[in-house]
Scaffold this active site. Structure first.
Site, PDB file in Angstrom:
ATOM      1  N   ASP A  59       0.846  -1.195   0.000  1.00 17.42           N
ATOM      2  CA  ASP A  59       0.000   0.000   0.000  1.00 17.42           C
ATOM      3  C   ASP A  59       0.877   1.239   0.000  1.00 17.42           C
ATOM      4  OD1 ASP A  59      -2.568   1.525   0.501  1.00 17.42           O
ATOM      5  OD2 ASP A  59      -1.406   2.096   2.280  1.00 17.42           O
ATOM      6  N   TYR A  64       3.322   9.920  -0.028  1.00 16.23           N
ATOM      7  CA  TYR A  64       4.358   9.333   0.817  1.00 16.23           C
ATOM      8  C   TYR A  64       5.745   9.682   0.274  1.00 16.23           C
ATOM      9  CZ  TYR A  64       0.489   6.517   2.656  1.00 16.23           C
ATOM     10  OH  TYR A  64      -0.700   6.099   3.215  1.00 16.23           O
ATOM     11  N   LYS A  90      -3.141   5.616  -4.130  1.00 16.30           N
ATOM     12  CA  LYS A  90      -4.223   6.532  -3.766  1.00 16.30           C
ATOM     13  C   LYS A  90      -4.300   7.705  -4.734  1.00 16.30           C
ATOM     14  CE  LYS A  90      -3.613   5.137   1.016  1.00 16.30           C
ATOM     15  NZ  LYS A  90      -2.346   4.407   0.855  1.00 16.30           N
TER      16      LYS A  90
END
Length: 339
Positions: A59, A64, A90
């Site tokens: 994930d 990030y 995402k």
């Protein structure tokens, strides 16, 4: 997670080696230099260890490390010639190029990547976010795409505006990508139970990733959110079982981070009680933290962050450590006292 394997841009495909008995998945926020830098070699070793351990998926998100996490995953899998682990990423933030001089640490990430993160839940924003993630991940297909932080906690003054963009085009963008076979499943990634309830009832996704709200310290998702997910057929992913680090303490290692900041005294007291309970049963605190959400029958996968091969292999060991039912009964009694 029962998802088909990723396909690389080169169109090479393989069959994923998924351990159906292991609910653990790799959370790749630490590989984006969360809190402190992680070397390229450590990042690559962690990713390959996740594959070899049979973890459910990796994930990640553009946010990030401002693209660092996704790039490291794409590079590691390409260098290894290995595509046999599903990927979740995402949408909802656009990485905007900038010539500004950037600080060493931003939003808890050590990153000199020349981007600012800008929220965008519109049709075009979702499409752009997906396309650039594919470039960084070296993929033309993503197994699971989650809408990131579309909630009132992240947007206390702008939620209605972002919600309108999502309803007027963002949701349609994900559906079009899914219909075109470019993504395998859609989902919502949030830590806000109230906003999650609103969104899953209006635009039911395939998956809900709820972060930090079904842990040893916080079970607020269980009472109201989980039953709605069950009724609507939404699969649950429980993320951040360590609550940003404070529940990962073991063998003298200390982290007082809770919800990405220093823990308040009330949380530190609860952690002390959990540590005492684990000591009574000779159970490592992080083992209890990892396995607690796994005990729930509605939780399909638990996403935990690791920043090295050693941490990951230790996490796999702890997730499989035998814990007696009597311990969980004692834990439930402790939770009742808190509530």
């Amino acid at each position: 997670m029962y998802l088909k394997p990723c396909s690389a841009i080169s169109s090479v495909t393989t069959t994923p080696r998924l351990n159906r008995q292991n609910k653990l998945a790799l959370g790749a926020a630490p590989l984006g230099n969360l809190y402190s830098p992680v070397s390229e070699s450590d990042a690559q070793a962690t990713i390959l260890a996740a594959i070899n351990a049979g973890l459910q998926f990796i994930d990640t998100a553009p946010f990030y490390g401002f693209g660092i996490s996704e790039k490291r995953i794409g590079n590691a899998l390409q260098l290894a010639g290995s595509l046999d682990i599903p990927i979740a990423t995402k949408v909802g933030r656009i990485l905007q190029p900038t010539a500004d001089r950037l600080p060493q640490s931003r939003d808890s990430f050590f990153s000199n990547a020349p981007y600012h993160a800008r929220f965008d839940y519109s049709f075009n924003g979702i499409m752009q976010s997906f396309e650039t993630s594919c470039e960084r991940l070296k993929r033309s297909y993503i197994d699971l795409v989650l809408v990131h932080d579309l909630d009132e906690v992240t947007h206390p003054n702008a939620f209605s505006q972002h919600w309108d963009y999502w309803q007027q085009g963002g949701f349609q963008a994900l559906q079009e990508l899914k219909s075109a076979g470019k993504i395998g499943a859609t989902g919502l990634g949030t830590k806000d139970v109230g906003s999650a309830l609103k969104i899953i009832q209006d635009t039911a996704p395939d998956y809900l990733l709820i972060a930090g709200r079904y842990t040893l310290l916080d079970t607020t998702a269980e009472k109201n959110l989980f039953p709605v997910c069950e009724a609507r057929g939404i699969k649950i992913i429980s993320a951040a079982p360590f609550n940003s680090g404070i529940l990962a303490n073991e063998r003298g290692k200390r982290s007082d981070f809770y919800e990405y900041t220093l823990a308040p005294p009330a949380i530190l007291e609860k952690v002390k009680q959990l540590e005492n309970l684990c000591k009574e049963w000779n159970i490592p605190l992080p083992a209890a933290a990892l396995q607690f959400p796994m005990q729930h029958p509605l939780v399909e996968t638990v996403v935990a962050g690791f920043r090295s091969e050693l941490e990951l292999t230790d996490g796999v060991r702890l997730s499989n450590l035998e814990i007696p039912d009597a311990f969980w009964q004692s834990l439930r009694a402790l939770h009742r006292r808190w509530n």
